[in-house]
Every structure is written in structure tokens, then in C-alpha cells.
Design an enzyme around this catalytic site. Structure first.
Site, PDB file in Angstrom:
ATOM      1  N   GLY A  17       0.933  -1.039   0.044  1.00 44.91           N
ATOM      2  CA  GLY A  17      -0.139   0.008   0.195  1.00 44.91           C
ATOM      3  C   GLY A  17       0.737   1.263  -0.136  1.00 44.91           C
ATOM      4  O   GLY A  17       1.403   1.598  -0.809  1.00 44.91           O
ATOM      5  N   LEU A 110      -3.155  -3.998  13.038  1.00 45.98           N
ATOM      6  CA  LEU A 110      -2.698  -4.425  14.279  1.00 45.98           C
ATOM      7  C   LEU A 110      -2.262  -6.783  14.117  1.00 45.98           C
ATOM      8  O   LEU A 110      -1.378  -7.354  14.349  1.00 45.98           O
ATOM      9  CB  LEU A 110      -3.156  -4.183  15.682  1.00 45.98           C
ATOM     10  N   CYS A 164     -23.106   4.871  28.663  1.00 42.73           N
ATOM     11  CA  CYS A 164     -24.040   5.726  29.229  1.00 42.73           C
ATOM     12  C   CYS A 164     -23.278   7.387  28.402  1.00 42.73           C
ATOM     13  O   CYS A 164     -24.601   8.026  28.215  1.00 42.73           O
ATOM     14  CB  CYS A 164     -24.069   5.974  30.251  1.00 42.73           C
ATOM     15  N   CYS A 428       7.268 -10.801  28.345  1.00 46.99           N
ATOM     16  CA  CYS A 428       6.759 -10.780  27.167  1.00 46.99           C
ATOM     17  C   CYS A 428       5.905 -12.594  26.830  1.00 46.99           C
ATOM     18  O   CYS A 428       6.874 -13.367  27.197  1.00 46.99           O
ATOM     19  CB  CYS A 428       7.521 -10.042  25.991  1.00 46.99           C
TER      20      CYS A 428
END
Length: 636
Positions: A17, A110, A164, A428
Site C-alpha cells: 500500500g 494490528l 452512558c 513478554c
């Protein structure tokens, strides 16, 4: 030396892209002879302003194939192989990745980034990551065992807003967009069985409470104009009146103003709308446009309340008249012109009710689609930096690796800020295999909730296998026989504590994705209750970073409040000035040992942090002090 390395290297590009076009061109011109490209997208008109390898005649064709053909015209001796496919397809497995010397990412989401990161770790192939948004961008280097992997620091989910706030007390235009897109559009044109906060029923003027009807249900034979006015009056008038009845809510807020169709459309305008639809709305499918029907051409104009109302009615009519077969199955798409027009108009009418400034369709589309418009020059700069880092990787010049950030405004007279890579994060769960902790109600949550909300949504696995010890609870794949499929489907519907091998507090589950060759362990902790607003999944996954004790957190807060510098890392969701939601923020400080930062060592007290998001078209850089997180060691 560099030229020889590039000639002999086999390179995999993922993404063709905005960054990918520049990257392929730069690789070819830098002497690289063996390049493979994977991209699943086709070319759209909107790509042409920055993806310079494509032309109008290429619209609808494969990005990877057209990019290949375009570069071969000026570098015919280069070997370029294109794959019009999804990088997550089974054919692109670990063995496929092992054939390359380096992988270069130009992705825009992601999920795919995490997938490529894991394949590179499993194949032990260096990865150069990148991202751009507008004038901002970054390039990062990830080498197994030497630097942190792409997932060493967490990437949170996109910014969400309390229900809300969206339904009752919006204060920003983005709140109105979310309301129009995720509630009103979904209710009118999506799954009719869904429940959301617009499912308020009224007597619709009837005196008897027994005669309650769903206002969103179009009555048999009901004129579309009457239906449109009824919807308009309900969501912009009746619902606001209902909200105003709770006086406690508005003690410290500006009260909204109910808006009814009779207030914004005269009979003459309403009649004109109807005539225009019948005379002008002749297009089909995605080409249908309320703006075209009403003779409104400039998407950057800010419409008046009356104009927004006309667009609202016009787009609603066009959906039913021209795209009636799609109603009930539609979801918002930023490339669907009519959907964008409807959402813009509805958001603006709601904004007018709550005293929020109105926005143009161009601005509203950017907010609704989480779009920050790309800049071709930034893509070119980032592509050049990717190639520079790729050459360093091929030379194994680990001391020269840099993670570089492209800034919009000069900082210390620099627009490019280099940062030394950090060592792998010991916590990790991807590259250090540290167990995670999941708090969940094992008596209420089903296995399918765990699979969808944790294994797929948070851990990014595509074909998971879930085991408790040696007992197989679930497996995904195309090669399963019917009995196995039936067994796993039955397990998915069972609550965790009632599985053949019960999952209770203290259980450890092993979750594996064979395609990614990735495994992680999850410790289960039973928990009865969850906060619906803060923990909407009804479960809480932790273990992304080392826990910080209350006393340590208090010390950190004091240090930060005193203006002390920190090389800590935190992750959060942020919002930029336009209301575009950004995710995956990192904070880094320029390395004192880097050549550039050494020149500014005297200005140590003024060192700044940079928050950087990692997705192309979704990147934000902000100045500020680090507020929380774990100490990270720079790579030695």
C-alpha cells in the site's frame, strides 16, 4: 559491501500500500534482486493520491501484482514474486518464512502485525516494522533474542467510550459519531434482533400503555417519509425529552435541546425532498448518494441543521428504495458513500441538540473510519529508513540498529529521532513465554467466550488448540473429522467448570497456534463479579507487564510530578485533536548513547518522551512525561 549484501539477499515484503509502493521502489533501486510481496487488497480510487505505482486503469486489480509489474518496467532484471493473498493463509507458514533473510512490514492492522511477528520469531528471521499517519511515522527493528519483539509492549484495543456517555451525555463530536454509527445505523440497517440502547419503546402517541410498539419496526404499508419522520422524532425529540426528565443529570451540564422534524423541515422542503428522490435517485448499489440527489457537491462544506435533516431523510429513503435487499445485514463501511452520509447527518443533528460544533462529511468520515489522511512524503521517508535498517540487519551490524521516529515538528532541531532498540521484555508472553493470568467466572463463562474474547481477540491466534494437561478441550482446523468437530462444538457451549476436564481456579491452560508455532500458558483464577463498564468482557487478562506494587506506583507518581525524567514504558489509548481514536501507544526516550542525542546531552533535563502508535493511518506522537510502566534495558 552493502551492494553485495542486497544483491544476494532474499527479502519478504508484507503490504503493497502506501508504504509498500515506496518500499518496493526503493528496494529495487538499492540493488535488491530477490523480492517477494504479499498483499490481499485490490486498488481503490482513494489509493491513487499516494500509492504512485498505481493508475486509474488499475482500480479493482491486485495491489501486489500491479506494483510488481510497475517496478519491473524500470528494473526488469529484478526478480519480484507477488502473492495476492492474506499473510495469515496457511501457505505462509514458518517454513515459508525461513527462506528469507529479512522481513519488511508495511501493514495497516494490528492483527496481521502480530501474526508476522510470531512467524518471524518461530523462523528466526529479523523483522523491520513500520507505520505512518500524516506527517508522523516510525521504523522499528526486531531480532529474536537481541531486541524486543513487536509484542514485548502491549497494544491495547481501540479507544472505547462508556455507553452512558454515548447514549445520554455526549460532549464531543466523536461521541455523536459513535452513536450514529454503532447504535442508530446498526439498529436501522443491521441485525434487527440486536439489542442496543436505542431499543426504547414508546406508546407512539397512544394513550394505553398496552399499545406499546417498537418505533424502529416499519409498519406494513407505511410510507417511507412517514417512517423517516417517526424515527427522527423518536431519536432526536422523544429520547431527548426523556433524558431531560432526569434533572439530576443536568445539574452541572448544559441541557440538550429536543429537535423534531417539524422544526427543521417545512412542508415545502419535505415535498421537494420526495420529488428529488423520485426524479434523481436512479443509481444502484454503492454509487447511490443522498448528496447527489440533493445537488450538494462539496464534502468539505459544513451543512446547516436543515441540510443535515434533509440528508438524513434522503439517505434513509435511498437505503429502502435502492438497497432494500441489504437492510438487515448492513454494517457501517467508511467506503459506503450513503452510509457515511447518513452517519454524518445523524451525528450532526445530535451534535446540534447537545450544543456540539457541527462537522463536514469529510471530517466525519475521517472520525467514523479512524482515518488520519496519509502523506506520500512521509511514506517515502519511512520506506528509505526501512531499507537502511534492512541493510544493517543483513550486515549483522547490531550496534547500529535504530528505531527511528518521524515527527511533524522539529524537536531539538530534528525531524527524525533515532532510538537504540531495547532488549526483550522478560515478561513478554510471546518471546519470553511468560504465563498469563486470566480472572474469569468459571461457573458462568463458556469455553466459546474464552476462545473468542481471549484466545482470538486478545492473543491473536487464528487456529488455536486448547489443552488442560494432556486433555484436548478445543481444536480449530480444516482437517478435523465430523465426530471431532461435533465434540468441540459441544465443548464450546459448556461453561468452563463443566467441561470434561473442568477448568476451575488454579487450572493452567495451554493455548497453541500451530500455524504461528506459538504457545502460551494461562493460569485461571475464578472471580465472581466484574464491572460491566470497565470489564465488559466479563474477564480480565493480565501478564502483559510485570505487576507494579502500590508503594512502587506511589513512588513513580511522585517522581513524575516532580518532573523527573524516566525511560519507563507505558501503554494507553489516546485521542488526537480531531477526535480520531488511536491505539497501541509506546513511550520511548532518546538514548543518551546515540550519536544524535549525545549532542544534546547538556539538555538532559528537557529530554522528552514520544508516544507512538504502530498502525499505518493510525499513528499519534505526543510530547510528555512517562507516567507508568516497567524499566527497559537498552540493547547492549
Amino acid at each position: 559491501m552493502d551492494l553485495q549484501l542486497s544483491v544476494g539477499a532474499k527479502v519478504l515484503m508484507v503490504g503493497a500500500g502506501g508504504i509498500g509502493c515506496e518500499l518496493l521502489k526503493t528496494l529495487a533501486l538499492s540493488g535488491f534482486q530477490d523480492i517477494h510481496i504479499i498483499d490481499m487488497d485490490t486498488i481503490e480510487v482513494s489509493n491513487l493520491n499516494r500509492q504512485f505505482l498505481f493508475r486509474q486503469s488499475h482500480v479493482g486489480q491486485s495491489k501486489s501484482k500491479v506494483a510488481r509489474d510497475a517496478v519491473l518496467k524500470f528494473r526488469p532484471h529484478v526478480s519480484i514474486k507477488s502473492y495476492h493473498a492474506n499473510v495469515k493463509d496457511p501457505e505462509f507458514n514458518v517454513e515459508f518464512f525461513k527462506q528469507f533473510n529479512v522481513v519488511l512490514n508495511g501493514l495497516d492492522n494490528l492483527d496481521a502485525r502480530r501474526h508476522v511477528n510470531r512467524l518471524c520469531l518461530a523462523a528466526n528471521v529479523p523483522l523491520v516494522e513500520s507505520g505512518t499517519t500524516g506527517f508522523l511515522g516510525q521504523v522499528t527493528v526486531h531480532v529474536k533474542g537481541r531486541t524486543e519483539c513487536y509484542e514485548c509492549q502491549p497494544k491495547p484495543a481501540p479507544k472505547t467510550y462508556p455507553v452512558c456517555t454515548i447514549t445520554s451525555t455526549p460532549s464531543k463530536f466523536v461521541h455523536c459519531i459513535v452513536w450514529a454509527k454503532d447504535l442508530l445505523f446498526a439498529k436501522l440497517f443491521g441485525d434487527k434482533n440486536q439489542e442496543n440502547d436505542l431499543n426504547i419503546r414508546s406508546s407512539d402517541g397512544a394513550s394505553s400503555s398496552e399499545n406499546v410498539v417498537d418505533v424502529f419496526e416499519r409498519r406494513e404499508g407505511e410510507d417511507i417519509d412517514d417512517y423517516g419522520r417517526r424515527i427522527f422524532d423518536h431519536v432526536f425529540g422523544y429520547n431527548i425529552e426523556l433524558a431531560l426528565s432526569n434533572e439530576e443529570t443536568w445539574k452541572n451540564r448544559n441541557k440538550p435541546k429536543p429537535i423534531y422534524s417539524k422544526d427543521v423541515l417545512s412542508d415545502e422542503l419535505a415535498q421537494q425532498n420526495g420529488n428529488v428522490v423520485q426524479d434523481s435517485a436512479t443509481d444502484d448499489g454503492l454509487s447511490v448518494s443522498a448528496m447527489s440527489s440533493l445537488g450538494m457537491k462539496n464534502p468539505q462544506d459544513i451543512w446547516s441543521l436543515s441540510e443535515n435533516s434533509r440528508i438524513f431523510f434522503e439517505s434513509l429513503r435511498l437505503f429502502f428504495m435502492k438497497r432494500g435487499k441489504e437492510i438487515g445485514n448492513l454494517s457501517f463501511d467508511k467506503d459506503d458513500q450513503l452510509a457515511v452520509e447518513f452517519v454524518t447527518a445523524a451525528a450532526n443533528i445530535r451534535a446540534a441538540s447537545f450544543g456540539i460544533p457541527l462537522h463536514s462529511l469529510f471530517e466525519a468520515k475521517g472520525i467514523a473510519g479512524n482515518i488520519v489522511h496519509a502523506v506520500a512524503t512521509t511514506n517515502a521517508i519511512i520506506a528509505g529508513l526501512i531499507v537502511i535498517e534492512a541493510i544493517k540487519v543483513l550486515k549483522n551490524d547490531i550496534k547500529s540498529y535504530r528505531m527511528t521516529y518521524c515527527l511533524e515538528h522539529p524537536t531539538r532541531k530534528m525531524l527524525l529521532m533515532p532510538v537504540e532498540p531495547f532488549e526483550p521484555n522478560e515478561s513478554c508472553y510471546v518471546c519470553s513465554e511468560t504465563p498469563l493470568l486470566l480472572e474469569i467466572n468459571t461457573h458462568r463463562s463458556k469455553l466459546k467466550d474464552f476462545v473468542e474474547r481471549i484466545v482470538k481477540a486478545k492473543l491473536g491466534m487464528n487456529l488455536p488448540i486448547i489443552m488442560q494437561g494432556s486433555n484436548l478441550l478445543f481444536e480449530a482446523g480444516d482437517d478435523l473429522d465430523e465426530d471431532m468437530i461435533a465434540n468441540y462444538e459441544a465443548n464450546l457451549e459448556k461453561v468452563l467448570a463443566e467441561l470434561p476436564s473442568p477448568v476451575t481456579s488454579g487450572t493452567m491452560l495451554t493455548v497453541e497456534d500451530l500455524l504461528q508455532e506459538f504457545t502460551c500458558n494461562i493460569n485461571i483464577k475464578h472471580r465472581e463479579e466484574f464491572d460491566e463498564e470497565k470489564e465488559p468482557d466479563g474477564m480480565l487478562l493480565s501478564g502483559w507487564t510485570q505487576p507494579v506494587s502500590a508503594s512502587e506506583k506511589e513512588k513513580e507518581d511522585k517522581s513524575i510530578n516532580n518532573g523527573a525524567n524516566s525511560s519507563d514504558v507505558t501503554v494507553e489509548a489516546v485521542e488526537d485533536e480531531t477526535g480520531v481514536v488511536a491505539v497501541g501507544v509506546k513511550k520511548r526516550r532518546i538514548s543518551e548513547t546515540s550519536e544524535v542525542a549525545a549532542n544534546a546531552a547538556a539538555d538532559e533535563t528537557n529530554h522528552k518522551q514520544y508516544q507512538v502508535i504502530d498502525d499505518e493511518d493510525d499513528l499519534v506522537v505526543l510530547d510528555g512525561n512517562s507516567d507508568a510502566g516497567n524499566k527497559r534495558k537498552r540493547m547492549q
